[in-house]
Design a protein around this motif. Structure first.
Motif, mmCIF file in Angstrom:
data_model
loop_
_atom_site.group_PDB
_atom_site.id
_atom_site.type_symbol
_atom_site.label_atom_id
_atom_site.label_comp_id
_atom_site.label_asym_id
_atom_site.label_seq_id
_atom_site.Cartn_x
_atom_site.Cartn_y
_atom_site.Cartn_z
ATOM 1 N N TYR A 82 -8.065 -10.350 1.994
ATOM 2 C CA TYR A 82 -7.501 -10.619 3.306
ATOM 3 C C TYR A 82 -6.355 -11.609 3.141
ATOM 4 C CZ TYR A 82 -10.514 -14.769 3.108
ATOM 5 O OH TYR A 82 -11.129 -15.922 2.733
ATOM 6 N N TRP A 83 -5.558 -11.750 4.163
ATOM 7 C CA TRP A 83 -4.329 -12.536 4.197
ATOM 8 C C TRP A 83 -3.323 -12.027 3.169
ATOM 9 C CZ3 TRP A 83 -7.330 -17.733 4.352
ATOM 10 C CH2 TRP A 83 -7.795 -17.956 5.649
ATOM 11 N N ARG A 84 -3.368 -12.508 1.962
ATOM 12 C CA ARG A 84 -2.447 -12.035 0.916
ATOM 13 C C ARG A 84 -3.241 -11.123 -0.010
ATOM 14 N NH1 ARG A 84 2.318 -14.288 1.708
ATOM 15 N NH2 ARG A 84 2.408 -16.377 2.590
ATOM 16 N N ILE A 85 -2.908 -9.847 0.045
ATOM 17 C CA ILE A 85 -3.681 -8.826 -0.666
ATOM 18 C C ILE A 85 -3.202 -8.718 -2.110
ATOM 19 C CG2 ILE A 85 -4.435 -6.422 -0.634
ATOM 20 C CD1 ILE A 85 -5.239 -8.104 1.883
ATOM 21 N N ASP A 86 -4.138 -8.744 -3.040
ATOM 22 C CA ASP A 86 -3.846 -8.633 -4.468
ATOM 23 C C ASP A 86 -3.793 -7.152 -4.856
ATOM 24 O OD1 ASP A 86 -4.296 -8.320 -7.317
ATOM 25 O OD2 ASP A 86 -4.909 -10.414 -7.367
ATOM 26 N N ALA A 87 -2.599 -6.666 -5.211
ATOM 27 C CA ALA A 87 -2.431 -5.262 -5.558
ATOM 28 C C ALA A 87 -3.282 -4.879 -6.763
ATOM 29 C CB ALA A 87 -0.954 -4.975 -5.846
ATOM 30 N N GLY A 88 -3.413 -5.772 -7.736
ATOM 31 C CA GLY A 88 -4.240 -5.480 -8.908
ATOM 32 C C GLY A 88 -5.692 -5.243 -8.552
ATOM 33 N N ARG A 89 -6.193 -6.009 -7.610
ATOM 34 C CA ARG A 89 -7.582 -5.827 -7.175
ATOM 35 C C ARG A 89 -7.772 -4.489 -6.478
ATOM 36 N NH1 ARG A 89 -11.413 -10.178 -4.033
ATOM 37 N NH2 ARG A 89 -13.178 -8.780 -3.871
ATOM 38 N N VAL A 90 -6.800 -4.097 -5.650
ATOM 39 C CA VAL A 90 -6.889 -2.812 -4.965
ATOM 40 C C VAL A 90 -6.809 -1.678 -5.984
ATOM 41 C CG1 VAL A 90 -5.790 -1.293 -3.266
ATOM 42 C CG2 VAL A 90 -5.953 -3.744 -2.810
ATOM 43 N N ARG A 91 -5.896 -1.773 -6.938
ATOM 44 C CA ARG A 91 -5.796 -0.737 -7.996
ATOM 45 C C ARG A 91 -7.105 -0.619 -8.764
ATOM 46 N NH1 ARG A 91 -0.517 -2.696 -8.466
ATOM 47 N NH2 ARG A 91 1.005 -1.083 -8.033
ATOM 48 N N ALA A 92 -7.695 -1.741 -9.124
ATOM 49 C CA ALA A 92 -8.956 -1.734 -9.879
ATOM 50 C C ALA A 92 -10.053 -1.049 -9.051
ATOM 51 C CB ALA A 92 -9.366 -3.143 -10.256
ATOM 52 N N ALA A 93 -10.081 -1.308 -7.763
ATOM 53 C CA ALA A 93 -11.094 -0.680 -6.905
ATOM 54 C C ALA A 93 -10.894 0.817 -6.801
ATOM 55 C CB ALA A 93 -11.069 -1.333 -5.527
ATOM 56 N N LEU A 94 -9.648 1.266 -6.902
ATOM 57 C CA LEU A 94 -9.357 2.690 -6.821
ATOM 58 C C LEU A 94 -9.667 3.424 -8.123
ATOM 59 C CD1 LEU A 94 -5.976 2.635 -4.884
ATOM 60 C CD2 LEU A 94 -8.159 3.576 -4.081
ATOM 61 N N ALA A 95 -9.734 2.684 -9.227
ATOM 62 C CA ALA A 95 -9.943 3.314 -10.549
ATOM 63 C C ALA A 95 -11.360 3.824 -10.705
ATOM 64 C CB ALA A 95 -9.620 2.326 -11.646
ATOM 65 N N LEU A 125 0.822 -1.209 0.000
ATOM 66 C CA LEU A 125 0.000 0.000 0.000
ATOM 67 C C LEU A 125 0.855 1.257 0.000
ATOM 68 C CD1 LEU A 125 -2.864 -1.077 2.436
ATOM 69 C CD2 LEU A 125 -3.013 -0.767 -0.058
ATOM 70 N N GLN A 126 2.018 1.215 0.643
ATOM 71 C CA GLN A 126 2.927 2.362 0.601
ATOM 72 C C GLN A 126 3.427 2.604 -0.823
ATOM 73 O OE1 GLN A 126 5.636 0.962 3.624
ATOM 74 N NE2 GLN A 126 4.708 2.254 5.207
ATOM 75 N N ARG A 127 3.775 1.514 -1.543
ATOM 76 C CA ARG A 127 4.193 1.656 -2.949
ATOM 77 C C ARG A 127 3.047 2.208 -3.783
ATOM 78 N NH1 ARG A 127 7.240 -3.735 -2.800
ATOM 79 N NH2 ARG A 127 5.123 -4.459 -2.858
ATOM 80 N N MET A 128 1.839 1.701 -3.556
ATOM 81 C CA MET A 128 0.685 2.154 -4.303
ATOM 82 C C MET A 128 0.391 3.622 -4.012
ATOM 83 S SD MET A 128 -2.966 0.252 -4.641
ATOM 84 C CE MET A 128 -2.096 -1.278 -4.933
ATOM 85 N N GLU A 129 0.586 4.026 -2.759
ATOM 86 C CA GLU A 129 0.392 5.422 -2.387
ATOM 87 C C GLU A 129 1.352 6.323 -3.161
ATOM 88 O OE1 GLU A 129 0.499 8.235 1.624
ATOM 89 O OE2 GLU A 129 0.487 6.062 1.825
ATOM 90 N N THR A 130 2.599 5.876 -3.293
ATOM 91 C CA THR A 130 3.584 6.636 -4.053
ATOM 92 C C THR A 130 3.184 6.730 -5.523
ATOM 93 O OG1 THR A 130 5.351 5.976 -2.547
ATOM 94 C CG2 THR A 130 6.014 6.738 -4.722
#
Length: 89
Positions: free
Chosen positions: A76-89, A34-39
């Motif tokens: 949960y547990w192992r978070i998928d960065a692609g899924r989080v990015r898609a939700a932010l789009a 999440l820190q990388r994604m924030e950047t």
């Protein structure tokens, strides 16, 4: 405890919330992602220690880390960065 999904005093609800606990290696991995994604995106995240609140501990228990975007659980547990990015789009 303040509910992280409620607006702050300025009226802004955090879009991204990381629910975790101290000593959790998967939480550390999710935080780093999440820190990388924030950047990359400029989208800040709020971190909540579930062990500071009985209701959160009951809700999330051994599922941590849990990441929500706009109040919707993204994983949960192992978070998928692609899924989080898609939700932010």
């Amino acid at each position: 405890m303040d509910d992280p999904d409620l607006p702050d005093p300025a009226g802004h609800a955090p879009r991204v919330v990381l629910y975790g606990r101290a000593g959790c290696h998967l939480c550390d991995q999710a935080r780093t992602m999440l820190q990388r994604m924030e950047t990359e995106t400029g989208e800040a995240f709020t971190e909540v220690d579930i062990d500071t609140d009985d209701a959160l501990r009951e809700q999330y228990g051994e599922l941590v880390p849990v990441v929500t975007v706009d109040g919707v659980q993204q994983g949960y547990w192992r978070i998928d960065a692609g899924r989080v990015r898609a939700a932010l789009a």
